[in-house]
Design an enzyme around this catalytic site. Structure first.
Site, short mmCIF file in Angstrom:
data_model
loop_
_atom_site.label_atom_id
_atom_site.label_comp_id
_atom_site.label_asym_id
_atom_site.label_seq_id
_atom_site.Cartn_x
_atom_site.Cartn_y
_atom_site.Cartn_z
N CYS A 224 34.32 68.55 41.64
CA CYS A 224 33.01 68.96 41.12
C CYS A 224 32.81 70.48 41.14
O CYS A 224 32.94 71.11 42.19
CB CYS A 224 31.94 68.30 41.99
N TYR B 251 28.95 70.31 30.27
CA TYR B 251 28.48 68.92 30.44
C TYR B 251 27.60 68.50 29.27
O TYR B 251 27.65 67.36 28.82
CB TYR B 251 27.69 68.79 31.76
N TRP C 125 30.52 58.00 44.36
CA TRP C 125 31.51 58.69 45.19
C TRP C 125 31.85 57.86 46.42
O TRP C 125 30.95 57.34 47.09
CB TRP C 125 30.99 60.05 45.66
N THR D 202 24.57 62.85 44.39
CA THR D 202 25.45 63.92 43.93
C THR D 202 26.07 64.68 45.10
O THR D 202 25.56 64.66 46.22
CB THR D 202 24.65 64.93 43.06
N VAL D 203 27.16 65.35 44.83
CA VAL D 203 27.74 66.36 45.71
C VAL D 203 27.41 67.72 45.10
O VAL D 203 27.30 67.80 43.87
CB VAL D 203 29.29 66.21 45.81
N ARG E 276 19.83 60.30 41.72
CA ARG E 276 21.28 60.36 41.65
C ARG E 276 21.86 60.72 43.01
O ARG E 276 21.20 61.36 43.83
CB ARG E 276 21.72 61.40 40.61
N1 LIG Z 1 22.28 70.49 40.57
C1 LIG Z 1 23.27 69.88 41.42
C2 LIG Z 1 24.24 69.09 40.56
C3 LIG Z 1 25.29 68.37 41.35
C4 LIG Z 1 26.04 67.32 40.50
O1 LIG Z 1 25.56 66.93 39.44
N2 LIG Z 1 27.22 66.87 40.98
C5 LIG Z 1 27.95 65.86 40.26
C6 LIG Z 1 29.44 66.02 40.36
S1 LIG Z 1 30.06 67.40 39.48
C7 LIG Z 1 27.66 64.50 40.85
O2 LIG Z 1 27.79 64.30 42.04
N3 LIG Z 1 27.29 63.56 39.98
C8 LIG Z 1 27.04 62.20 40.35
C9 LIG Z 1 25.96 61.60 39.49
O3 LIG Z 1 25.36 62.31 38.67
O4 LIG Z 1 25.72 60.41 39.65
C10 LIG Z 1 23.98 70.98 42.18
O5 LIG Z 1 24.28 72.03 41.60
O6 LIG Z 1 24.24 70.79 43.36
#
Ligand SMILES: N[C@@H](CCC(=O)N[C@@H](CS)C(=O)NCC(=O)O)C(=O)O
Length: 334
Positions: free
Chosen positions: A63, A195, A96, A131-132, A129
């Protein structure tokens, strides 16, 4: 791939239908700050003092947003103070996971199998969501922050009083206005732009994103003809935020996200600049191309249903970059 609704996991892909084929990124929800004395930060509440061993960082090597936090952790000497866990590169039905695999680092703190369990450990009724990156506080058992832009700001200065943290400021006062302006355009059209192109489900949305993306790359190509880094003669936060997208560009985005007007290697200044950043001490160790390619090509089944990962391209990030002609390191030190 899915999200949590009132603490329950649901396996659903991004909704672009309600927005004429456009991908819209949701705002991160955990927004507290670690500060030197535990006072409240730019957003959220106080109570999160910078202490060695107190915080844990959850990332994916794949990521680009999480990658920023890994780079700052490295450059700021925070490896001894902030632990890290790395998810498996495939993001599938459960999102994840910590399934075993090369490079995966299991979770020693919450001992979970899925990242969504870290979110529900922080908030049993979380909706949104998963997210990481995620910054976890072991003392109060919760997520401090899951927004990379804020986590890197904390890493840049909040831990400065801990032993071994170098005197390095990637967001210096004198350059803040410049960095903010660069970040804003680069986020919208490059970091998130790839994206917006790749996840678009209409021709119009895709083309709109690609045109804006390459307009910004062209603009940066000119800017980097006369200066070594985005905001001057030394790298700043703006460079590292751009770096994580550029290092994925030819290996993933050109093919998988169809951002193929030009490759990065077709831009002499940007390509040299990317190698220059890649070769800074400690940075190459944060780049895991197997996780990067395996994730995008293997997880986005709506874009690449077979999950086949391309073998190429052959790219040498270690080739000499020649950028010191613009500003030799010795001048910077002297
Ligand atoms: N705005 C967040 C975006 C993080 C993000 O979208 N990470 C993605 C991976 S690149 C993720 O974990 N996506 C999982 C999902 O959207 O379900 C940040 O910059 O920390």
């Amino acid at each position: 791939m899915g999200l949590l609704v009132d603490g329950q996991w649901q396996d659903v892909w991004y909704d672009t239908k309600s927005n004429r084929g456009r991908f819209e990124r949701k705002v991160s929800q955990f927004r507290n700050w670690v500060t030197p004395d535990g006072a409240a930060g730019t957003t959220g509440h106080g109570g999160f003092k910078a202490e060695s061993g107190r915080y844990h960082l959850y990332v994916s090597y794949a990521c680009p947003w999480a990658h920023r936090t890994l780079i700052l952790r490295k450059l700021k000497g925070l490896e001894a103070h902030i632990g890290v866990s790395v998810v498996h590169w495939i993001m599938a039905e459960q999102g994840w996971t910590f399934e075993e695999g090369p490079g995966v680092i299991a979770d020693p703190v919450n001992r979970v199998s899925y990242l969504h369990e870290v979110y529900t450990a922080a908030d049993a009724h979380y909706s949104g969501r998963v997210t990481v990156p995620v910054l976890w506080d072991k003392k109060t058992d919760t997520i401090v922050n899951n927004e990379s832009a804020e986590i890197i700001r904390m890493f840049n200065s909040a831990f400065d009083l801990l032993p071994g943290v170098p005197d390095l400021d990637l967001y210096p006062k004198a350059l803040r206005a410049d960095i903010d302006t660069l970040n804003e355009r680069i986020y919208a059209t490059i970091n998130n732009g790839v994206y917006r192109a790749g996840f678009a489900t209409s021709q119009e949305a895709y083309e709109e994103a690609v045109v804006e993306l390459f307009r910004t790359l062209d603009w940066l190509e000119d800017r980097l003809a006369t200066q070594r880094y985005l905001a001057g003669n030394t790298p700043t936060e703006a460079d590292w935020r751009l770096f994580t997208t550029l290092v994925r560009f030819d290996n993933v985005y050109v093919g998988h996200f169809k951002t193929n007007l030009r490759r990065l290697v077709d831009y002499p200044n940007l390509w040299g600049y990317l190698r220059d950043l890649y070769q800074q001490p400690g940075v190459a160790g944060t780049v895991n191309m197997q996780h990067i390619k395996g994730h995008y090509y293997g997880s986005h089944v709506t874009i690449n249903p077979t999950g086949v990962v391309p073998v190429g391209p052959v790219i040498d990030f270690n080739a000499s970059h020649g950028r010191d002609v613009l500003y030799p390191v010795s001048e910077g030190l002297g």
